[in-house]
Design an enzyme around this catalytic site. Structure first.
Site, mmCIF file in Angstrom:
data_model
loop_
_atom_site.group_PDB
_atom_site.id
_atom_site.type_symbol
_atom_site.label_atom_id
_atom_site.label_comp_id
_atom_site.label_asym_id
_atom_site.label_seq_id
_atom_site.Cartn_x
_atom_site.Cartn_y
_atom_site.Cartn_z
ATOM 1 N N GLN A 224 0.818 -1.259 0.045
ATOM 2 C CA GLN A 224 0.049 0.070 -0.202
ATOM 3 C C GLN A 224 0.998 1.342 -0.043
ATOM 4 O O GLN A 224 0.466 2.296 -0.200
ATOM 5 C CB GLN A 224 -0.957 0.066 1.150
ATOM 6 N N ARG A 371 -8.537 -0.632 8.263
ATOM 7 C CA ARG A 371 -9.552 0.412 8.127
ATOM 8 C C ARG A 371 -9.703 1.241 9.647
ATOM 9 O O ARG A 371 -10.927 1.677 9.775
ATOM 10 C CB ARG A 371 -11.084 0.427 7.629
ATOM 11 N N CYS A 372 -8.656 1.516 10.164
ATOM 12 C CA CYS A 372 -8.731 2.206 11.451
ATOM 13 C C CYS A 372 -8.601 3.305 11.522
ATOM 14 O O CYS A 372 -8.797 4.140 12.539
ATOM 15 C CB CYS A 372 -8.032 1.303 12.598
ATOM 16 N N GLU A 741 -12.465 5.109 5.233
ATOM 17 C CA GLU A 741 -12.665 4.185 6.593
ATOM 18 C C GLU A 741 -13.865 4.644 7.401
ATOM 19 O O GLU A 741 -14.078 3.845 8.478
ATOM 20 C CB GLU A 741 -11.505 4.333 7.284
#
Lengths: 786, 288, 156
Positions: A224, A371-372, A741
């Site tokens: 990523q 996705r925090c 997110e």
């Protein structure tokens, strides 16, 4: 030069639901994921992993494995140590074993690898490697790990005397104590946000090709953040950075799983270097779940201080973070607990204090993932659960309590008690819209009537504020790399363009949305803008895509560079039109001479002129690169309302309705935004209802296959009703905020609040995630017994 | 992810298959749908010397009714059961169970016979066949025998089949009189093993219960037949009280383990709740 | 062992070990990489292909089991260079994000629409309940299949 007004097609810039340009290759089965890469003479690597959570390695016998036909090499920790590669730095300033040398510290830890002509052969050989372990006591409970006499996990670390990783505080302790002293009510909640895992459908892997002849180190990698990874490879492996090329091709989902550097990548690169052939390593799902970056595992104790009329005075949080055996969180270095201190959420809370302690345990490393937004998931869950419970304690409507305490629109930009400056928001409108869409008043009546008839209906609300777009250079860096991002734009003579960005999509649709940003600024249709990313030889330096940062950073860079090119385009147009630059005005895709309709120069004509007729003194061409340092984070927000029905006989619960109102500022592509929300609401549902990675007392991992780690299917997943409000970010060039997110951050509390709400009249105030039918049944039984 | 090596044979006739089994015995493993076996091979939890692929055999699938029984070919896929109009019309218990076995893709390959022979206590067909009081037909090179399903499950993943036998058919007695059936399954998500499964069959005799069959999934080392509950219902009036008592007896017969799906106590209570609901549903169908 | 499998209408013959999984035969031996591997316990459906028109998990099938049979992969959906209505539907209704589950989803949809021309939302969700998606939350996948159903009906 355009003499007459030409009929103009709509240029689909911001706000258009443009169909995705990248779809075609995926639809045809021609996506290029890492496991699709096939290089001549490529070998396959399989990793041997520890069955024990904590054990000394006495010996490794790989002779039988080496003798299997088709096996080219067996690599152990000792082999890597000889090249100084047995240990590597983590993104959090700790070190992590690539292959274990002295001892193994979690079940599933990498111990050795076989490199063979064929993966079937590699696994046959793996079975023949004999490792002699001396089992040690494992510690899987972070509180036990903190207690005196606990086994020392990181005994190899200089100066490490216990299992403590960090101690960190945010906010104002004294102001918070004063606030609590003035409170009428203190609502407490002790809760564990359980360990779960992002589990993208594509696992992690790489193809490492170290070519002695060319000196090139080419690594196809599920990454990523390809540029950051390239720099880290250069530092860790001592390889010249100009010769390293990281290519992140198509990525089958990231969700934070593909931000860390995993031992497999390092080992495959080392193997390729030693053997002189490309080496492919693709992990299995079990390896992915047992060893790669998990998410959450925060033990939180929250206290909310309020007045009897519902006014919130202060918030106190004490948290213990289970970091696993190595501290490998991918987060800005200044914040040990990520951005957890956004925990005051959407509320005008004048005082707050957070105390966080990180602990080593005999489990896989990680924590920041899934996705925090750097721990905003944990924070948002805690505050929204506390607020819901506070409503019960005060006998107030949970919506009413929120509306009473929301930060008001006129208070923005709002400085929170823990130092965040929220850029913009309108929380009241979002919640009121959600309540209207769900039919809140009717639901309340239905709930009451239901209780009389033995029906358990619950309504759960969550009103979250996110903080995304890392981030401003003064506060944000990862391993020292500042968190700017970049865009390089070049317009060709025929008016088409190529945009290269420093972020890396894993399904978010950047090839379309970023083209739309250019379209919005320069009027070049999105189909004429080729967006490139992921190849570090070919793109400007960026910090990658995670924590919803792409639109806030690289999106801003794209807008800025487009505007710079537009300024040059003005000069070119002035030259072509023989007019004064000050007399020109921009109109969607052309410069128009003020007051002279028909005398205009389209961007395509300008582009052509840039190469055929540049103004004297100006460089030819129409291109530039911009590195954008965001002045602030962006603060998307929303309100979610979930309606559930609980079957008292079995404890099973079903979502009847899920209404989601999201505000991410200006929406580039509403269709894509909505898709992101659907995905996040589904992940939130999975987390709330069924996802758990846990361990027995010996450190055996339960949850390392899809038989135990559950992903919701289309059958369980609720249907979502999504809505939007738009409160632009005042500091972002196009007014946009991140959004990827938001739904995973905001929705778990909505689901859990709904189930708790269905049982609240029985006295239930909490059910721990994952909220299984068994736990609901237990909660009802206990409540009815008292 | 990568199975170990094995020899492979795909016989074209049942006799050929039985010949291979006679030769290799427990060194051989039968491959039907493969939805249980192949995952075990991939995890290297099984390492047979020989795989005997039954998928080329013909005539071993499908439904056929005789005067006394429904004959179910062992190689009948779960999906065939799911789609069968015959089952929907006359075998509601089987029709209710088939769609909730695993997931749609598995149902396209997995077989009724394979599921029974695998004898996972979380297998749905086992509970169904216990409730239906069925029997299985086992063939070997030396002959054929029938085994009542209530005698078939010996232990965890263990049946009465000899290593040289192939299960060729399941025989389900045609329900007598007005009848109904129901299958209730609590699962955390589609494709997960059951937390609890309950199979109920009711056959009425002049308004009273002629025979009741109750089979349980995932609450013991084998699929459980709730015999005491069945006996309590035999000959009784189908009242709410009778059902409640039967449900309590069935729960007592269950031997669940505590695990991530829930405590033993929880699972027992779900058995009770599901047996009660299942009986009511079966009764409604019988009376319709 | 020698196997002959008709893949996307083309006869493919090869020598394979009996233990070789169908998904590996398709991906590695035939280089048809549109079929994906997402797990190792047959729990995700990313590997779904059609065998004689029926959706199955190709990771839970040996290549030798497909001997003499017909296999359709995602690469077989395009006809004369044109996208199949199902592929069009996924594009129109934003039924994919990362694309990893998409081939399997589309093949299941194909089989569904051949059995049921106008499936309800419930039927669609039921049919794809063996295929995991991490990105879309399934809602747009349902819409994609409904779009395709309508298009196929128009084309008929």
């Amino acid at each position: 030069m355009t003499e007459q007004a030409q009929p103009r097609k709509t240029v689909c810039g911001l706000g258009h639901s443009v169909k995705r340009k990248e779809d075609d290759r995926f639809l045809r089965g021609q996506g290029n994921y890492v496991d699709d890469v096939d290089l001549p003479r490529m070998l396959h690597m399989a990793i041997l992993r520890s069955p024990m959570a904590h054990a000394r390695i006495k010996s490794i016998d790989a002779e039988a494995a080496k003798a299997v036909p088709g096996v080219v090499a067996v690599v152990t920790g000792a082999d890597l140590a000889a090249h100084n590669l047995a240990w590597m730095p983590t993104l959090s300033g700790d070190t992590q074993a690539v292959f274990a040398t002295d001892k193994v510290r979690f079940q599933g830890q990498e111990v050795a690898a076989v490199v063979a002509e064929d993966p079937y052969v590699a696994y046959d050989a793996l079975d023949l490697i004999d490792v002699d372990y001396d089992m040690l006591e494992a510690v899987v409970d972070p509180f036990k790990a903190m207690a005196a006499g606990a086994p020392l996990i990181r005994d190899e670390k200089e100066g490490q005397k216990d299992n403590s990783v960090y101690h960190w505080e945010a906010g104002d302790k004294d102001a918070t104590e004063r606030a609590f002293a003035a409170a009428d009510k203190v609502v407490k909640l002790k809760t564990h946000y359980p360990r779960c895992h992002p589990s993208p459908l594509e696992t992690c892997g790489c193809v490492a090709d170290v070519n002695a002849g060319t000196g090139k180190v080419k690594i196809y990698m599920t990454s990523q953040a390809p540029h950051a990874h390239r720099t880290l490879f250069a530092l860790v492996a001592g390889l010249p950075e100009q010769n390293i090329q990281i290519i992140s091709p198509d990525i089958g989902g990231g969700f934070g799983n593909k931000v860390p550097i995993y031992p497999g990548y390092v080992a495959a690169t080392a193997a390729s270097l030693l053997i002189g052939r490309p080496v492919k390593w693709i992990e299995s799902r079990s390896e992915n779940l047992i060893s790669t970056g998990f998410a959450r595992d925060y033990h939180m104790e929250g206290e909310l201080a309020l007045k009897n009329d519902g006014q919130m005075l202060g918030l106190r949080v004490r948290l213990v973070s289970d970091q696993g055996a190595f501290f490998a969180d991918a987060q800005p270095s200044k914040f040990r607990a990520g951005l957890f201190h956004i925990v005051t959420g959407s509320y005008d809370l004048p005082a707050a204090h957070v105390v966080a302690d990180g602990v080593y345990t005999n489990k896989a490393p990680g924590g920041v993932a899934y996705r925090c937004s750097f721990r905003v998931t944990e924070a948002s869950y805690l505050i929204e659960r506390l607020v819901q419970n506070a409503a019960y304690e005060l006998d107030m409507d949970p919506a009413e309590l929120r509306l009473r305490n929301f930060i008001r629109p006129e208070q923005f930009p709002y400085k929170s008690a823990t130092g965040f400056v929220y850029d913009s928001g309108d929380y009241h409108t979002a919640l009121k819209l959600a309540l209207e869409k769900v039919g809140y008043e009717d639901l309340k009546r239905e709930k009451e009537a239901g209780r009389a008839a033995g029906k358990l209906i619950g309504v759960g609300i969550a009103s979250f504020t996110e903080v995304v777009g890392a981030g401003p250079a003064k506060d944000y860096d990862i391993v020292g790399l500042k968190m700017f991002d970049s865009a390089e734009l070049r317009v060709h003579p025929t008016g088409k363009a190529i945009l290269k960005i420093g972020v890396q999509t894993q399904g978010q649709g950047h090839e379309t949305t970023f083209a739309q940003i250019v379209a919005g600024e320069l009027g070049i249709p999105p189909e004429d803008v080729l967006v490139q990313h992921g190849d570090t030889d070919n793109t400007p330096y960026g910090l990658g895509t995670y924590a919803s940062r792409s639109t806030p950073t690289a999106g801003a860079a794209t807008a800025v560079i487009s505007r710079k090119l537009r300024e040059k385009a003005r000069k070119i147009a002035a030259h072509v039109l023989e007019a004064d630059a000050a007399d020109l005005e921009w109109d969607v895709d052309r410069f128009q001479v003020k007051g002279v309709p028909g005398k205009a120069c389209t961007i395509q004509e300008i582009a052509f002129a840039a190469y055929t007729n540049p103004p004297p003194g100006e460089e030819a061409g129409l291109e530039g690169v911009h590195y954008y340092d965001p002045p602030n984070m962006t603060y998307p927000f929303g309100s979610y309302v979930v309606v559930v029905e609980v079957d008292e006989g079995t404890g099973a619960w079903k979502v009847r309705r899920m209404v989601a109102v999201d505000d991410c500022g200006v929406r580039i592509n509403p269709m894509i935004v909505e898709g992101q929300i659907h995905g996040g609401l589904t992940e939130g549902y999975g987390i709330a209802a069924m996802q758990l990675i846990t361990f027995d007392d010996d450190g055996n991992c339960i949850g390392s296959t899809f038989m135990d780690y559950l992903l919701p299917t289309a059958w369980e997943t609720p249907k979502f009703e999504t809505f939007a409000t738009v409160t632009p970010s005042p500091h972002h060039p196009i007014g946009a905020k991140g959004v990827g997110e938001s739904a995973t951050v905001g929705s778990p509390a909505a689901y859990v609040n709904a189930v708790v709400d269905a049982l609240a009249h029985l006295g239930v105030r909490n059910v721990e995630m994952p909220v299984t039918s068994a736990k609901v049944w237990e909660a009802i039984r206990q409540a009815r017994a008292t | 992810m990568y199975p170990p090596k094995f020899d492979y044979v795909a016989p074209r006739s049942l006799d050929e298959a039985l010949e291979v089994l006679a030769e290799h015995g427990s060194d051989a493993k039968l491959l039907a749908g493969g939805q249980s076996l192949i995952p075990l091979l991939k995890l290297r939890f099984a390492a047979p010397a020989v795989l005997v692929d039954l998928n080329r055999l013909t005539g071993l699938d499908g439904f056929r009714e005789s005067v006394t029984h429904l004959h179910v070919g062992a190689l009948t896929r779960h999906a065939d059961a799911e789609r069968s109009p015959l089952l929907a019309a006359r075998y509601p218990l089987m029709a209710a169970a088939a769609p909730v076995i695993s997931d749609p893709l598995v149902r396209n390959m997995g077989t009724v016979g394979g599921s029974l022979a695998h004898a996972d206590p979380a297998g749905d067909w086992g509970a169904v066949m216990l409730a239906a009081d069925a029997e299985v037909v086992a063939r070997s090179r030396d002959g054929e025998r029938t085994i009542a399903v209530r005698d078939f499950f010996r232990g965890l993943l263990e049946t009465a089949l000899e290593p040289t036998e192939i299960l060729t058919e399941v025989r389900v007695p045609r329900p007598r009189g007005r009848s109904g059936g129901a299958y209730l399954k609590l699962e955390r998500k589609v494709g997960d093993f059951a937390t609890v499964g309950v199979a109920v069959q009711l056959e009425l005799d002049d308004g009273r219960i002629g025979r009741a069959g109750i089979g349980l999934t995932a609450v013991g080392a084998v699929n459980v037949r709730a015999a005491a509950a069945e006996e309590h219902l035999a000959g009784a009036e189908p009242t709410a009280e009778a059902f409640a008592e039967a449900a309590r007896l069935a729960a007592a017969a269950a031997e669940p383990s505590s695990d991530v799906r829930g405590s033993a106590e929880y699972k027992r209570d779900v058995v009770r709740v599901y047996v009660e609901r299942g009986l009511e549903r079966a009764l409604a169908l019988a009376r319709a | 062992m020698q196997v002959t499998i008709k893949v996307n209408g083309r006869e493919e013959s090869a020598e394979v070990e009996p233990r070789r999984l169908l998904v590996h035969f398709l991906r590695e031996d035939l280089r048809l990489t549109g079929t994906h591997v997402g797990c190792d316990t047959s729990g995700c459906g990313a590997c779904t292909v059609l065998v004689d028109g029926t959706p199955v998990k190709s990771c839970t099938m040996l290549a030798v089991m497909a001997d003499g049979r017909e296999v359709t992969t995602v690469e077989g959906l395009v006809k004369n260079g044109q996208l199949h209505p199902i592929q069009q539907g996924f594009k129109e209704e934003h039924g994919l994000q990362c694309g990893f589950c998409t081939p399997g989803m589309m093949l299941v949809a194909k089989a569904l629409l051949e059995a049921e021309a106008d499936p309800s939302e419930e039927q669609i969700r039921w049919a794809i309940s063996g295929n995991v998606c991490r990105c879309t939350g399934y809602q747009n996948i349902v819409k994609s299949v409904q779009w395709a159903a309508k298009k196929l009906a128009e084309n008929a």
